[in-house]
Each structure stands twice: as structure tokens, then as C-alpha cells.
Design a protein around this motif. Structure first.
Motif, PDB file in Angstrom:
ATOM      1  N   CYS A   1       0.825  -1.215   0.000  1.00 50.81           N
ATOM      2  CA  CYS A   1       0.000   0.000   0.000  1.00 50.81           C
ATOM      3  C   CYS A   1       0.856   1.260   0.000  1.00 50.81           C
ATOM      4  O   CYS A   1       0.530   2.248  -0.673  1.00 50.81           O
ATOM      5  N   GLN A   2       1.944   1.246   0.744  1.00 51.56           N
ATOM      6  CA  GLN A   2       2.846   2.394   0.721  1.00 51.56           C
ATOM      7  C   GLN A   2       3.455   2.589  -0.656  1.00 51.56           C
ATOM      8  O   GLN A   2       3.548   3.709  -1.169  1.00 51.56           O
ATOM      9  N   SER A   3       3.873   1.487  -1.253  1.00 46.41           N
ATOM     10  CA  SER A   3       4.466   1.563  -2.587  1.00 46.41           C
ATOM     11  C   SER A   3       3.444   2.059  -3.607  1.00 46.41           C
ATOM     12  O   SER A   3       3.759   2.887  -4.475  1.00 46.41           O
ATOM     13  N   LEU A   4       2.219   1.574  -3.502  1.00 40.23           N
ATOM     14  CA  LEU A   4       1.170   2.015  -4.417  1.00 40.23           C
ATOM     15  C   LEU A   4       0.887   3.500  -4.239  1.00 40.23           C
ATOM     16  O   LEU A   4       0.710   4.237  -5.226  1.00 40.23           O
ATOM     17  N   ARG A   5       0.848   3.950  -3.013  1.00 41.62           N
ATOM     18  CA  ARG A   5       0.592   5.370  -2.747  1.00 41.62           C
ATOM     19  C   ARG A   5       1.657   6.252  -3.382  1.00 41.62           C
ATOM     20  O   ARG A   5       1.369   7.250  -4.041  1.00 41.62           O
ATOM     21  N   GLU A   6       2.921   5.843  -3.191  1.00 45.04           N
ATOM     22  CA  GLU A   6       4.013   6.637  -3.773  1.00 45.04           C
ATOM     23  C   GLU A   6       3.964   6.615  -5.296  1.00 45.04           C
ATOM     24  O   GLU A   6       4.157   7.652  -5.952  1.00 45.04           O
ATOM     25  N   LYS A   7       3.681   5.463  -5.848  1.00 39.05           N
ATOM     26  CA  LYS A   7       3.589   5.346  -7.305  1.00 39.05           C
ATOM     27  C   LYS A   7       2.434   6.186  -7.844  1.00 39.05           C
ATOM     28  O   LYS A   7       2.553   6.862  -8.883  1.00 39.05           O
ATOM     29  N   PHE A   8       1.343   6.173  -7.149  1.00 35.73           N
ATOM     30  CA  PHE A   8       0.157   6.927  -7.525  1.00 35.73           C
ATOM     31  C   PHE A   8       0.436   8.427  -7.514  1.00 35.73           C
ATOM     32  O   PHE A   8       0.109   9.158  -8.469  1.00 35.73           O
TER      33      PHE A   8
ATOM     34  N   SER B   1      -8.315   9.517 -13.252  1.00 36.66           N
ATOM     35  CA  SER B   1      -8.624  10.073 -14.578  1.00 36.66           C
ATOM     36  C   SER B   1      -7.569  11.072 -15.010  1.00 36.66           C
ATOM     37  O   SER B   1      -7.282  11.213 -16.200  1.00 36.66           O
ATOM     38  N   PHE B   2      -6.966  11.779 -14.040  1.00 35.36           N
ATOM     39  CA  PHE B   2      -5.920  12.742 -14.386  1.00 35.36           C
ATOM     40  C   PHE B   2      -4.704  12.045 -14.988  1.00 35.36           C
ATOM     41  O   PHE B   2      -4.060  12.576 -15.895  1.00 35.36           O
ATOM     42  N   ILE B   3      -4.391  10.843 -14.482  1.00 37.62           N
ATOM     43  CA  ILE B   3      -3.197  10.157 -14.995  1.00 37.62           C
ATOM     44  C   ILE B   3      -3.557   9.218 -16.148  1.00 37.62           C
ATOM     45  O   ILE B   3      -2.682   8.537 -16.690  1.00 37.62           O
ATOM     46  N   GLY B   4      -4.827   9.165 -16.495  1.00 41.93           N
ATOM     47  CA  GLY B   4      -5.243   8.398 -17.667  1.00 41.93           C
ATOM     48  C   GLY B   4      -5.133   6.903 -17.523  1.00 41.93           C
ATOM     49  O   GLY B   4      -4.905   6.196 -18.501  1.00 41.93           O
ATOM     50  N   GLU B   5      -5.311   6.385 -16.300  1.00 37.14           N
ATOM     51  CA  GLU B   5      -5.220   4.951 -16.064  1.00 37.14           C
ATOM     52  C   GLU B   5      -6.514   4.433 -15.446  1.00 37.14           C
ATOM     53  O   GLU B   5      -7.120   5.097 -14.603  1.00 37.14           O
ATOM     54  N   ALA B   6      -6.932   3.251 -15.876  1.00 36.54           N
ATOM     55  CA  ALA B   6      -8.104   2.628 -15.267  1.00 36.54           C
ATOM     56  C   ALA B   6      -7.766   2.039 -13.910  1.00 36.54           C
ATOM     57  O   ALA B   6      -8.630   1.891 -13.050  1.00 36.54           O
ATOM     58  N   SER B   7      -6.501   1.694 -13.718  1.00 32.95           N
ATOM     59  CA  SER B   7      -6.054   1.162 -12.434  1.00 32.95           C
ATOM     60  C   SER B   7      -4.552   1.344 -12.331  1.00 32.95           C
ATOM     61  O   SER B   7      -3.864   1.568 -13.329  1.00 32.95           O
ATOM     62  N   ILE B   8      -4.068   1.213 -11.104  1.00 35.28           N
ATOM     63  CA  ILE B   8      -2.631   1.293 -10.855  1.00 35.28           C
ATOM     64  C   ILE B   8      -2.328   0.343  -9.705  1.00 35.28           C
ATOM     65  O   ILE B   8      -3.118   0.236  -8.761  1.00 35.28           O
TER      66      ILE B   8
END
Length: 744
Positions: free
Chosen positions: A525-532, A576-583
């Protein structure tokens, strides 16, 4: 960016509870694919020998019967090769179902009937007749003790005891001593969900396997090896498990027989064990411990001598960490221990909740109580006097040790100070009242574990790890962890467990899942947050006002303040700002603080202090447990509600160990006789009092990345001893065999 949440440590109700009570949770015996066949196992009626003939004509004539599979007609697979090695089992030669006509234990599968309905398969199974050549066997534990041995190859998790000082000499010279043989009867795992497997051959020639297991990836590895398949050709699922207690640590024979039937008939197969068949295997080994203890007149321990033996099968070498707990937990200059196993013609005994410690700690704590009485000391005072701050067996510091605090807080909660020292001094009518106590110790283990976190366009966070929830509350605590790590409400989190295709994770067991899987989810979750956030900052579609804000992620919203103006936008908008359906992001957690292990070697344990009140009927000898208090030091508590539930559940099992549970062997036939709930006694509601569980504050930054120690097994350690010691205080009579029966 900051994360604002406070879910870890809160008594959150189980998020999987609704699915379970409404029947939406799917267990191993519940998928119903088209063309499903039902398999019923036919068991051997002898303990040792050879099959001479199998008469299955009447069985094959039953309407709906498709096939009767025996060692004569089963498909050949890698499991039957001489070179096959079961890398997931215990040392020795693993049992291979339907390998040949030789019988190794009573209850061994000799045939499987496959039919269109369960009723037809069961009827046909009862019609099969088997002729045997009988060979001499031994199922008597006392006789097996004469053949006790230490195998040349031990289990990977076995910890050999270490000697310090000269225990024999110190024992001889000490003024106060006790010695005796302590015994534990075999106990059977009896989870609510019996072992079952549903195997579904897919169109792409892969197998989907629904199995009652604690480790889907372990079963995947076993089946792939046994059937000469690659790992990606077998998918094992166990999203919900109705209890296991260690019975699902290794693949049971229903898994292989169902897969073998699917290979043979090219149809979906279900094999479910009956309750009596569950008594063929998965049982805590019978054990004896010869314990000799000695002390000075002031109660200072001078000698610990422990020799222990547990039973195993003739073909495998099952071992437990049985005798190490006394030398680890008590300050004593002279200690020695020895451990061996004794072979019987039964199936291999197996790990059962707190294996080794549930036996070793309880029997040792009964002996310690005897020594305290011989020294004329209060049992609590004696333990505090001989308290060890370190792992005394290895002379190794601990990552943390709040046992002293547990002893003091538990005693205060129980009201121990009001306890009269003399046995038989408390009475209410025809009942004697007794107070007893004991300490508990269990490993605080951690296993490298991976988890995946994925944020989707609907603003939901998806967490995936193959860890199993066997009723411990894993779904809930992982959701709490993800909520706090990412900053999103629990009701917007989906947890996916029990699927071998998910990131790598060890089998659930040993009380390591909360610490290991919890750390993996936190890191993911931390890694996902930073990537996001990095993707958000880099995207040209991200509004400038957001780029320049100090953003906080809380309650599933991104909040910022720019020029005194509050900015709030949803996770859906951000994606939507980063143009991805998921990350998504995937991480693997490793032991130690932030994955770094301390330069100094340290031992890791969970501790407890158990206090018990019993009432014993003077005329009938019936024991009633009327109060139990357990003070547990287990590092950071993820969810006090689910954690306390785990401790209480273990205390119920330990009450069964102390007063009820005993698998009785008929040595003539090598089978357990009381293989049903009418004769194998487990505690009922009326047997269990209100149980008070308190958690001692204990901070530990080294035991695991989140400071967590498991609690699933610590309740087994010490509770049975506390009950036995309370019975002594009530009656003045010592017992060295568990369970303690009326009139014993």
C-alpha cells in the motif's frame, strides 16, 4: 503526502462475517461444476499387512457408480515413482495413496468409489469387500517407547535442545527436588469443516482445485509434483476455511485421490472425508516427558532435566519442539534436555495448534508448580523469582519480553493476592475451590510474504495475497492495515485471499500470518501510494492547483490547501488525471525493522500468564472451570476483538486438553475407537466460563516490520497447566496425565 487513519488497533468487526452467516462464502466442498462426480474412500480395516483381493462387483452394480479406483487400475503418476520425494512433508518415506497393496495403517485408503451422487458412492463403498494378509503390528505407545530414536534427518523447524552446566550433579546436590513422568493423550484436530477437495479439469487442460488447506501454494506445489504438471497448470483455491488447527498444513490424501480421479475419468471430482475418517489422521502426538527439577531452599532453580518422547508413524519421522521450553524460559544454571520419537503402526501424527509447546509448556508448567509447592513458595512468586529476561537455553537476548508485566497484570485482574496457599482451604458447599496459574511461551515467527495492492477507477482498493483465513480474522486485519497504510475507508477495500495464483506467501500457521501478511500489505500500500502520487505529479492532465498543494490522503480523498483555499478531489478523479483505469504495486515483506535484521541475534517469543479458578465436586470428582484470565504480551495488537477471540478459542481447546480430549487406541486393530463426537469429548458451552483476555502493552521494533507477534496459538500454552494446578490447589492431589478425568 500524509496518510491520516487509525484503523490498526481498533476492534473492527469481521468483514467476512456477513458472507459466512448468509451462506455466500464458498468452501472446498461447495462448488458444483457440470458433470461433478462424488468420491467416497474405502478404508483399510487392518493396521499392517497386504491386500490379497478386492471384491468390487456388487459396488459396480449400484446405479450411478462410474468407477472403482484401486491400486490395480489407478493412473500412473510421478507420485508412484521410486524417486518421488515429498518436499512439503516430514522426513521419511511419505505415504502414497493407492501406491500398492501394502497396508501401513488402519484406515488407509484401499479404494475410491466415484458415482453420480454421493449417496450412490457411499452405498457402493459399503459393499466392497477386501481380503487381507495380516502382519504383526504395534499401536501401543508404551511398547513403542522401547523403540524410541532420533532420526538422522530432522524437520527443518526442529530446534535441538542445548545443555548448560551439569544438570545431573546439580540435581543430586540440591536440597529440594521433584521428578516424575508426565503424559499427554493423543488429541485429534476436529475443525468444523472436514477435509474436502473439489477438482475441476478445465478446457485448457489445467486443474482448478478447491481444497480445505492452510496453504494453497503448498497444495499447488504438491499436486504439480505428484502429477508431473507445471505450477501454472494447477490452480488451488481456499478463500474460506472452516477451521484447521494445523490439519491443513500439508496436503491430505483426499487432495491426491480427487486429482487422480479427475485424471482418470476426465470429469470434476469431489472427495470429502467423513468425521470418522478424520480420526484416521491429523492428530496431536501422544507424549511423555520425564521431568526432574531441583532448587535451593530459597526457591532458586538449580537443575532442569527433561526427556521427552512423542509418537510418529513407522514410515515418517514427525518431530516437535517438545522439551526446549523449560530451558528457554527459566533462569537456571544447569539444564539439559533430550528428545526422541517412537514409531507406531498408525498414520503420521501431525502439527496441532502450538505444536510442541502446547504439550511441552503445559507438562513442564505442571512440574514447575510441583517444585514451587515443595519449596513452600507461592506459584507466582516462584516464577517471578526464577524469571529469565533472555532466552536462557541459547543465552540470547529477546527482541522484547513483557512476561513479568503479564504475570503482574494477570494476577491483579484475577485477584491472586487473596489466594490462601494451602490446598483444600476454599470450599463452597460440596465443592472445593482451587486457584492455579502457569506461564505460556510461543514463537513469534515471521516469514517472507508478498502482497499486491491495486487502485481501480471506481475508487476501490484491492488487496491480494494467497494467505489463508482459517477463522482467525485475516480478512479483517489486512483490511485494517491497508486502510491505515493507504488512507481509505475499510468499506472501500476488497481483500482477496486463498488463491495459489496470487503473489508468493507461506502456508498459514505458526501464528505468523498477521505479522507476515500484514507487513506485506503495508508495504504494498505504501508503494502504491508513492507510485500513484508520482504519476499524478508527472501527468500533464493534473490541474496546476493540485500540483502546488500540500496533499493529504485521508478517508479515500485527496485533500490540499493552496492560497488558503481547500482542495478536495476523489481517487476516481485522480486516476482520470493520470489516464489509467487502475494502478498497482507488489511488495515482499522480510523480517526485522523495515526489513532489516538486527546485527545482534535475538530470540522472538510471545508470552502469557494464565490464571484459573476451578470447582471440584468432593463426591463425584467433577471439575468445573469457573474463571480464566489470560494476560498476553504479543507486541502490537492489530485488532483486540479478533485477537482476543483467537486467545479464547485456544483456551477452549486447552480446556479440552486438560479435562476432555483423549483419542483412545484399540491396540488390537491399530485404530482410534472413539472416532465421533458422541465419544470423543470436546468442551461444550456449559464447560467454558467467561474468559478474560487482556493484552499487555509491548513495543517491539525488531520482531517484525509492524511490531506484531501472533496470538493464534499462545492461548494453548499454559492454560491446561493452570487448570491442572488449580485442581491441585482445590483437592491437594497432583495429576501428571492429561486429560484429568473424574475419579482419577
Amino acid at each position: 503526502m500524509n496518510v491520516v487513519s487509525a484503523n490498526i488497533g481498533q476492534p473492527v468487526p469481521r468483514i467476512d462475517g456477513f458472507a459466512k452467516v448468509t451462506g455466500q462464502a464458498t468452501y472446498a466442498a461447495e462448488p458444483h461444476p457440470p458433470g461433478l462426480l462424488y468420491g467416497v474412500i474405502v478404508n483399510s480395516l487392518i493396521a499392517r499387512g497386504r491386500i490379497e483381493a478386492i471384491h468390487d462387483e456388487a459396488a459396480r452394480a449400484v446405479p450411478g457408480v462410474i468407477e472403482v479406483m484401486t491400486h490395480h487400475n489407478r493412473p500412473h503418476t510421478a507420485l508412484f515413482e521410486k524417486s518421488y520425494v515429498d518436499g512439503l512433508g516430514v522426513p521419511g518415506s511419505p505415504y502414497r495413496p493407492l501406491h500398492d497393496g501394502e497396508i501401513h495403517f488402519n484406515g488407509q485408503p484401499v479404494a475410491v468409489v466415484f458415482a453420480e451422487t454421493f449417496e450412490a458412492a457411499r452405498e457402493a463403498a459399503m459393499l466392497i469387500q477386501v481380503d487381507y494378509e495380516r502382519w504383526p503390528h504395534n499401536a501401543d505407545f508404551d511398547a513403542a517407547l522401547y523403540q524410541k530414536y532420533m532420526p538422522s534427518k530432522t524437520r527443518s523447524n526442529y530446534v535441538p535442545p542445548k545443555t548448560r552446566g551439569n544438570a545431573s550433579e546439580a540435581y543430586a546436590l540440591s536440597p529440594i527436588k521433584i521428578e516424575g513422568r508426565f503424559h499427554l493423550a493423543p488429541e485429534h484436530h476436529n475443525p468444523m469443516e472436514m477435509h474436502a477437495t473439489t477438482v475441476i479439469p478445465e478446457e485448457d487442460c489445467t486443474l482448478t482445485v478447491w481444497d480445505k488447506t492452510q496453504g494453497p501454494q503448498a497444495v499447488q506445489t504438491y499436486l504439480a509434483s505428484a502429477l508431473s504438471l507445471s505450477g501454472n497448470e494447477v490452480r488451488v483455491r481456499n478463500p474460506y476455511v472452516g477451521g484447521a488447527f494445523g490439519s491443513g498444513l500439508r496436503a491430505q490424501h483426499n487432495v491426491f485421490l480427487a486429482a487422480l480421479g479427475a485424471k482418470m475419468l476426465k470429469r470434476p471430482i469431489r472427495v470429502t472425508l467423513t468425521r470418522p475418517q478424520m480420526f484416521t489422521h491429523v492428530f496431536r502426538p501422544e507424549a511423555v516427558m520425564d521431568i526432574a527439577l531441583a532448587a535451593d531452599r530459597d526457591g532458586t532453580l538449580q537443575s532442569i532435566i527433561v526427556e521427552g518422547v512423542t509418537d510418529t508413524s513407522r514410515f515418517e519421522h514427525n518431530m516437535e519442539n517438545l522439551v526446549i521450553w523449560g530451558p528457554i524460559g527459566y533462569k537456571c544454571p544447569n539444564a539439559t534436555a533430550d528428545y526422541k520419537i517412537a514409531p507406531r503402526d498408525t498414520y503420521t501424527s501431525s502439527d496441532m495448534r502450538a505444536p510442541g509447546a502446547a504439550t511441552g509448556v503445559n507438562l513442564f508448567e505442571m512440574a514447575i508448580d510441583e517444585l514451587a509447592w515443595a519449596c513452600g513458595m507461592d506459584p507466582l512468586a516462584f516464577r517471578l523469582h526464577n524469571y529469565s529476561e533472555i532466552d536462557a537455553m541459547h543465552n540470547m537476548p529477546l527482541t522484547s519480553n513483557a512476561l513479568r508485566e503479564a504475570l503482574l497484570q494477570g494476577a491483579e485482574r484475577f485477584g491472586w493476592n487473596g489466594r490462601p496457599p494451602a490446598p483444600r482451604s476454599l470450599r463452597d458447599g460440596r465443592e472445593f475451590i482451587g486457584h492455579g496459574m502457569a506461564i505460556g511461551i510461543w514463537d513469534a515467527m515471521f516469514s517472507p510474504t508478498a502482497a499486491r495492492a491495486r487502485l481501480t477507477s471506481d475508487g476501490r482498493l484491492h488487496i491480494a495475497t494467497p494467505a489463508s483465513d482459517i477463522g482467525t480474522g485475516t480478512y479483517t486485519i489486512l483490511a485494517q492495515t491497508a486502510s491505515e497504510a493507504f488512507g481509505i475507508p475499510i468499506d472501500r477495500i476488497d481483500i482477496e485471499l486463498g488463491d495459489s495464483t496470487l503473489p508468493e506467501c507461506p502456508t498459514e500457521g505458526g501464528s505468523w500470518t498477521a505479522a507476515s501478511a500484514g507487513a506485506a500489505v503495508w508495504l504494498a500500500c505504501q508503494s502504491l501510494r508513492e507510485k500513484f502520487l508520482k504519476a499524478l505529479a508527472k501527468s500533464e492532465n493534473t490541474p496546476e492547483r493540485i500540483r502546488q498543494s500540500e496533499v493529504t490522503l485521508t478517508e479515500g480523498e485527496l485533500r490540499g490547501v493552496r492560497d488558503g483555499r481547500r482542495e478536495v478531489f476523489s481517487l476516481q478523479e485522480a486516476l482520470s488525471f493520470i489516464g489509467e483505469a487502475s494502478i498497482e504495486a507488489e511488495e515482499t515483506a522480510k523480517p526485522g525493522l523495515r526489513g532489516k535484521i538486527s546485527e545482534m541475534r535475538k530470540a522472538r517469543f510471545t508470552h502469557s500468564a494464565v490464571f484459573c479458578e476451578v470447582r471440584v465436586d468432593e463426591e463425584l470428582g467433577i471439575v468445573r472451570v469457573t474463571r480464566l484470565v489470560n494476560a498476553v504480551a504479543a507486541g502490537r495488537i492489530m485488532n483486540p476483538k479478533t485477537a482476543a477471540s483467537q486467545v479464547r478459542g485456544a483456551m477452549v481447546m486447552a480446556t479440552g486438553m486438560a479435562l476432555h480430549e483423549e483419542s483412545l487406541m484399540d491396540e488390537r486393530y491399530g485404530r482410534f475407537m472413539n472416532h465421533n463426537f458422541s465419544e470423543y469429548h470436546i468442551p461444550s458451552h456449559a464447560d467454558i466460563p467467561e474468559m478474560d483476555v487482556l493484552f499487555v502493552d509491548e513495543k517491539d521494533e525488531e520482531v517484525s516490520p509492524l511490531g506484531i507477534k501472533g496470538v493464534g496459538e499462545i492461548g494453548m500454552c499454559g492454560t491446561a497447566a493452570a487448570i491442572a494446578n488449580a485442581i491441585f490447589h482445590a483437592t491437594g492431589k497432583r495429576y501428571r496425565t492429561l486429560p484429568i478425568m473424574p475419579g482419577a
